[in-house]
Design a protein around this motif. Structure first.
Motif, PDB file in Angstrom:
ATOM      1  N   MET A   1       0.837  -1.227  -0.026  1.00 44.23           N
ATOM      2  CA  MET A   1      -0.083  -0.045  -0.049  1.00 44.23           C
ATOM      3  C   MET A   1       0.916   1.194   0.174  1.00 44.23           C
ATOM      4  O   MET A   1       1.662   1.347   0.830  1.00 44.23           O
ATOM      5  CB  MET A   1      -0.758   0.134   1.164  1.00 44.23           C
ATOM      6  N   ALA A   2       0.555   2.240  -0.883  1.00 43.29           N
ATOM      7  CA  ALA A   2       1.238   3.567  -1.056  1.00 43.29           C
ATOM      8  C   ALA A   2       1.061   4.305   0.529  1.00 43.29           C
ATOM      9  O   ALA A   2       0.225   3.966   1.313  1.00 43.29           O
ATOM     10  CB  ALA A   2       0.883   4.006  -2.306  1.00 43.29           C
ATOM     11  N   ARG A   3       1.824   5.339   0.356  1.00 42.02           N
ATOM     12  CA  ARG A   3       1.705   6.249   1.647  1.00 42.02           C
ATOM     13  C   ARG A   3       0.126   6.497   1.976  1.00 42.02           C
ATOM     14  O   ARG A   3      -0.434   7.183   0.766  1.00 42.02           O
ATOM     15  CB  ARG A   3       2.437   7.373   1.375  1.00 42.02           C
ATOM     16  N   PRO A   4      -0.546   6.437   2.884  1.00 43.50           N
ATOM     17  CA  PRO A   4      -1.982   6.821   3.293  1.00 43.50           C
ATOM     18  C   PRO A   4      -2.548   7.951   2.742  1.00 43.50           C
ATOM     19  O   PRO A   4      -1.514   9.332   2.967  1.00 43.50           O
ATOM     20  CB  PRO A   4      -2.090   6.609   4.640  1.00 43.50           C
ATOM     21  N   THR A   5      -3.508   8.508   2.114  1.00 46.89           N
ATOM     22  CA  THR A   5      -4.192   9.673   1.703  1.00 46.89           C
ATOM     23  C   THR A   5      -5.418   9.772   2.110  1.00 46.89           C
ATOM     24  O   THR A   5      -6.048  10.785   2.080  1.00 46.89           O
ATOM     25  CB  THR A   5      -4.293   9.905   0.060  1.00 46.89           C
ATOM     26  N   SER A   6      -5.780   8.724   3.130  1.00 49.19           N
ATOM     27  CA  SER A   6      -7.210   8.987   3.972  1.00 49.19           C
ATOM     28  C   SER A   6      -6.862   8.447   5.267  1.00 49.19           C
ATOM     29  O   SER A   6      -6.072   7.625   5.652  1.00 49.19           O
ATOM     30  CB  SER A   6      -8.262   8.154   3.119  1.00 49.19           C
ATOM     31  N   LYS A   7      -7.987   8.784   6.219  1.00 53.88           N
ATOM     32  CA  LYS A   7      -7.931   8.567   7.465  1.00 53.88           C
ATOM     33  C   LYS A   7      -8.120   6.914   7.689  1.00 53.88           C
ATOM     34  O   LYS A   7      -7.478   6.121   8.486  1.00 53.88           O
ATOM     35  CB  LYS A   7      -9.201   9.112   8.310  1.00 53.88           C
ATOM     36  N   ASP A   8      -8.700   6.440   6.758  1.00 55.97           N
ATOM     37  CA  ASP A   8      -9.135   4.975   6.757  1.00 55.97           C
ATOM     38  C   ASP A   8      -7.665   4.118   6.369  1.00 55.97           C
ATOM     39  O   ASP A   8      -7.454   3.163   6.987  1.00 55.97           O
ATOM     40  CB  ASP A   8     -10.245   4.388   6.114  1.00 55.97           C
ATOM     41  N   GLU A   9      -7.081   4.675   5.293  1.00 59.67           N
ATOM     42  CA  GLU A   9      -5.855   4.059   5.039  1.00 59.67           C
ATOM     43  C   GLU A   9      -4.836   4.217   6.070  1.00 59.67           C
ATOM     44  O   GLU A   9      -3.991   3.352   6.150  1.00 59.67           O
ATOM     45  CB  GLU A   9      -5.196   4.719   3.826  1.00 59.67           C
ATOM     46  N   LEU A  10      -4.833   5.396   6.705  1.00 58.63           N
ATOM     47  CA  LEU A  10      -3.865   5.672   7.661  1.00 58.63           C
ATOM     48  C   LEU A  10      -3.965   4.462   8.828  1.00 58.63           C
ATOM     49  O   LEU A  10      -2.657   4.051   9.228  1.00 58.63           O
ATOM     50  CB  LEU A  10      -3.962   7.110   8.281  1.00 58.63           C
TER      51      LEU A  10
ATOM     52  N   LYS B   1      -8.053   8.448  15.241  1.00 57.14           N
ATOM     53  CA  LYS B   1      -9.652   8.479  15.153  1.00 57.14           C
ATOM     54  C   LYS B   1     -10.569   9.729  15.431  1.00 57.14           C
ATOM     55  O   LYS B   1     -11.349  10.054  14.786  1.00 57.14           O
ATOM     56  CB  LYS B   1     -10.187   7.455  15.649  1.00 57.14           C
ATOM     57  N   HIS B   2      -9.789  10.359  16.117  1.00 54.34           N
ATOM     58  CA  HIS B   2     -10.580  11.749  16.809  1.00 54.34           C
ATOM     59  C   HIS B   2     -10.526  12.774  15.585  1.00 54.34           C
ATOM     60  O   HIS B   2     -11.599  13.711  15.745  1.00 54.34           O
ATOM     61  CB  HIS B   2      -9.745  12.346  18.185  1.00 54.34           C
ATOM     62  N   PHE B   3      -9.738  12.599  14.891  1.00 54.27           N
ATOM     63  CA  PHE B   3      -9.717  13.782  13.866  1.00 54.27           C
ATOM     64  C   PHE B   3     -10.405  13.338  12.448  1.00 54.27           C
ATOM     65  O   PHE B   3     -10.343  12.028  12.308  1.00 54.27           O
ATOM     66  CB  PHE B   3      -8.223  14.087  13.549  1.00 54.27           C
TER      67      PHE B   3
ATOM     68  N   ALA C   1      -1.546  14.185   9.603  1.00 52.69           N
ATOM     69  CA  ALA C   1      -1.408  12.664   9.094  1.00 52.69           C
ATOM     70  C   ALA C   1       0.005  12.489   8.798  1.00 52.69           C
ATOM     71  O   ALA C   1       0.338  11.249   9.242  1.00 52.69           O
ATOM     72  CB  ALA C   1      -2.264  12.546   7.898  1.00 52.69           C
ATOM     73  N   SER C   2       1.028  13.227   8.399  1.00 53.00           N
ATOM     74  CA  SER C   2       2.123  12.896   8.103  1.00 53.00           C
ATOM     75  C   SER C   2       3.037  12.678   9.339  1.00 53.00           C
ATOM     76  O   SER C   2       3.970  11.565   9.684  1.00 53.00           O
ATOM     77  CB  SER C   2       3.034  14.090   7.380  1.00 53.00           C
ATOM     78  N   TYR C   3       2.576  13.064  10.715  1.00 57.63           N
ATOM     79  CA  TYR C   3       3.202  12.913  12.056  1.00 57.63           C
ATOM     80  C   TYR C   3       2.788  11.482  12.245  1.00 57.63           C
ATOM     81  O   TYR C   3       3.500  10.815  13.008  1.00 57.63           O
ATOM     82  CB  TYR C   3       2.820  13.758  12.922  1.00 57.63           C
ATOM     83  N   PHE C   4       1.372  11.091  12.034  1.00 56.45           N
ATOM     84  CA  PHE C   4       0.954   9.900  12.473  1.00 56.45           C
ATOM     85  C   PHE C   4       1.553   8.914  11.596  1.00 56.45           C
ATOM     86  O   PHE C   4       1.990   7.821  12.235  1.00 56.45           O
ATOM     87  CB  PHE C   4      -0.502   9.746  12.610  1.00 56.45           C
TER      88      PHE C   4
END
Length: 168
Positions: A1-10, A120-122, A142-145
């Motif tokens: 999987m590539a770098r996440p671009t959505s909360k679900d992917e993250l 999940k809060h965000f 997201a980049s920090y997460f």
């Protein structure tokens, strides 16, 4: 999987990468898991690697929580900055020498869950719009997460794989 671009992917990628890391670790005997790495490095054992991940989760958790409460805080604690953080990493490793491997696994799993719960809060914008919060400037939250979760798990997996290969 590539770098996440959505909360679900993250969230999904963080879970997948952590599970992959633990599957790799669990594929070794307890004795192999406890052995010191044969290659020179700051992190000399699997425990050191897991504690490193745990510590970076805690950095993220504290940074976000302080800033959300209106207490301006830098991601890295004083006296460290992005030029001197390798020294901080060394201090993390040194401070963890009395922690058993089993406890390091528990600490990592716990801080992983805490970090996911915080993410999940965000909402999507809060996570993926650059500079949404003034305290993360021109980056996305997201980049920090991602850096503290899935990307850091990739780093850990490479170290553990190298260790496992050295056991042959």
């Amino acid at each position: 999987m590539a770098r996440p671009t959505s909360k679900d992917e993250l969230l999904t990628l963080a879970e997948v990468r952590l599970n992959t890391l633990f599957t790799l670790i669990d594929s070794m005997s307890e004795e192999e898991q406890e052995r010191t790495f044969t290659f020179e490095d700051r992190d000399r054992t699997i425990r050191d690697v897991l504690i490193h991940l745990h510590a970076w989760h805690n950095l993220l958790l504290e940074w976000v929580q302080k800033n959300l409460q209106g207490e301006p805080a830098s991601f890295l604690p004083e006296p460290y900055n992005w030029r001197t953080y390798p020294e901080m990493n060394l201090r993390i490793q040194e401070a963890a020498q009395s922690i058993p491997l089993k406890q390091s696994k528990t600490l990592l799993r716990t801080s992983h869950q805490q970090t996911l719960e915080l993410a999940k809060h965000f909402n999507e914008d809060e996570l993926f719009v650059k500079g949404y919060f003034p305290w993360n400037r021109t980056a996305t939250l997201a980049s920090y997460f991602i850096s503290s979760l899935s990307s850091h798990y990739d780093w850990a997996q490479k170290k553990v794989k190298r260790h496992k290969r050295s056991l042959r």
